[in-house]
Scaffold this active site. Sequence first.
Site, PDB file in Angstrom:
ATOM      1  N   ASP A  64       0.828  -1.205   0.000  1.00  0.00           N
ATOM      2  CA  ASP A  64       0.000   0.000   0.000  1.00  0.00           C
ATOM      3  C   ASP A  64       0.863   1.256   0.000  1.00  0.00           C
ATOM      4  O   ASP A  64       2.077   1.210   0.219  1.00  0.00           O
ATOM      5  CB  ASP A  64      -0.890   0.027   1.252  1.00  0.00           C
ATOM      6  CG  ASP A  64      -1.933  -1.075   1.260  1.00  0.00           C
ATOM      7  OD1 ASP A  64      -2.220  -1.639   0.194  1.00  0.00           O
ATOM      8  OD2 ASP A  64      -2.454  -1.373   2.357  1.00  0.00           O
ATOM      9  N   TYR A 140       5.981  -9.687   7.224  1.00  0.00           N
ATOM     10  CA  TYR A 140       6.013  -8.247   7.455  1.00  0.00           C
ATOM     11  C   TYR A 140       6.428  -7.950   8.891  1.00  0.00           C
ATOM     12  O   TYR A 140       6.222  -8.776   9.795  1.00  0.00           O
ATOM     13  CB  TYR A 140       4.631  -7.623   7.234  1.00  0.00           C
ATOM     14  CG  TYR A 140       4.226  -7.421   5.793  1.00  0.00           C
ATOM     15  CD1 TYR A 140       4.403  -6.194   5.160  1.00  0.00           C
ATOM     16  CD2 TYR A 140       3.641  -8.463   5.070  1.00  0.00           C
ATOM     17  CE1 TYR A 140       4.009  -6.000   3.846  1.00  0.00           C
ATOM     18  CE2 TYR A 140       3.246  -8.271   3.748  1.00  0.00           C
ATOM     19  CZ  TYR A 140       3.430  -7.039   3.150  1.00  0.00           C
ATOM     20  OH  TYR A 140       3.044  -6.859   1.846  1.00  0.00           O
TER      21      TYR A 140
END
Length: 298
Positions: A64, A140
């Site tokens: 994103d 992540y």
Amino acid sequence: MDNPAPVPATRGVLRVRLDLAYDGGPFSGWAIQPGRRTVQGVVEESLAMLLRRPVRLTVAGRTDAGVHARGQVAHLDVTPQEWDGIRRGHDVEPADSLKRRLNGALGRVLGDLHGAVEVVAAAPAPEGFDARFSALWRRYSYRIADASTRRDPLQRAVTLWHRHDLDVDLMNQAARPLLGLQDFRAFAKPRVGSTTVRTLQRLDYDRGPDGVINVNVQADAFCHNMVRALTGAALRVGERHEGPDWMHRRLLAGVRDAKSVLAAPHPLVLEEVHYPDDPFLLQRATLTRARRGSPAPL
């Protein structure tokens, strides 16, 4: 990374793997968007300068806006003539030449943002490799400095400065029931025609010696906004606004409402994408395509 001999991705085409790192702050995410600077856009523009034709990349995970990466992976297909021509007469391996020349082209495309995107490695891909569908998992990280943590201004671009104290034990209690194969529609922005079923392999919170809470999250793949939605929900639990069973109840209900808040993107980093051994790359890609194309169960 070793430099094996190039192998065909399709008839007469060679597949090349790129390992990338980038500071996502100046970009509107990975994917190309009209009128916006994106990571995919600048890398493809740089490749087009080298190959003298339009290029389209396939990526392991579309990050994103504002999200960073240390271990992003992408691939492109080139002709054997293009691969050999990358050396431009220099006595070096094409892979080494591609990395050096692509980083140089990125510097020209990025201008004042020189260094915001770096090609870490470039090499011929093993047979059957697909940057997206061959991946076994993505990992992540996320950094949170809560109210009791000393704030380091030098880390402000990659750390969430949270105004309230957080109970890490409660956050870990809330995370454990979410592990495994689940439908994460409550923690995702669904894409038309795609499933929200994922296998969450790791989700934990650990307070380091400096007081910063390090979030580690790993899954076979992630839905759009999934990591930020999980983090936003965990913050409510850590503040004691919700009990440790709240996230699991939302998961089972598949509910997205006013409490479905996304955590800020700037502390989120794609750390690593992991692939199976070479003989199993094509098998993994075939299986993943079949699964990702299935609609989410009702």
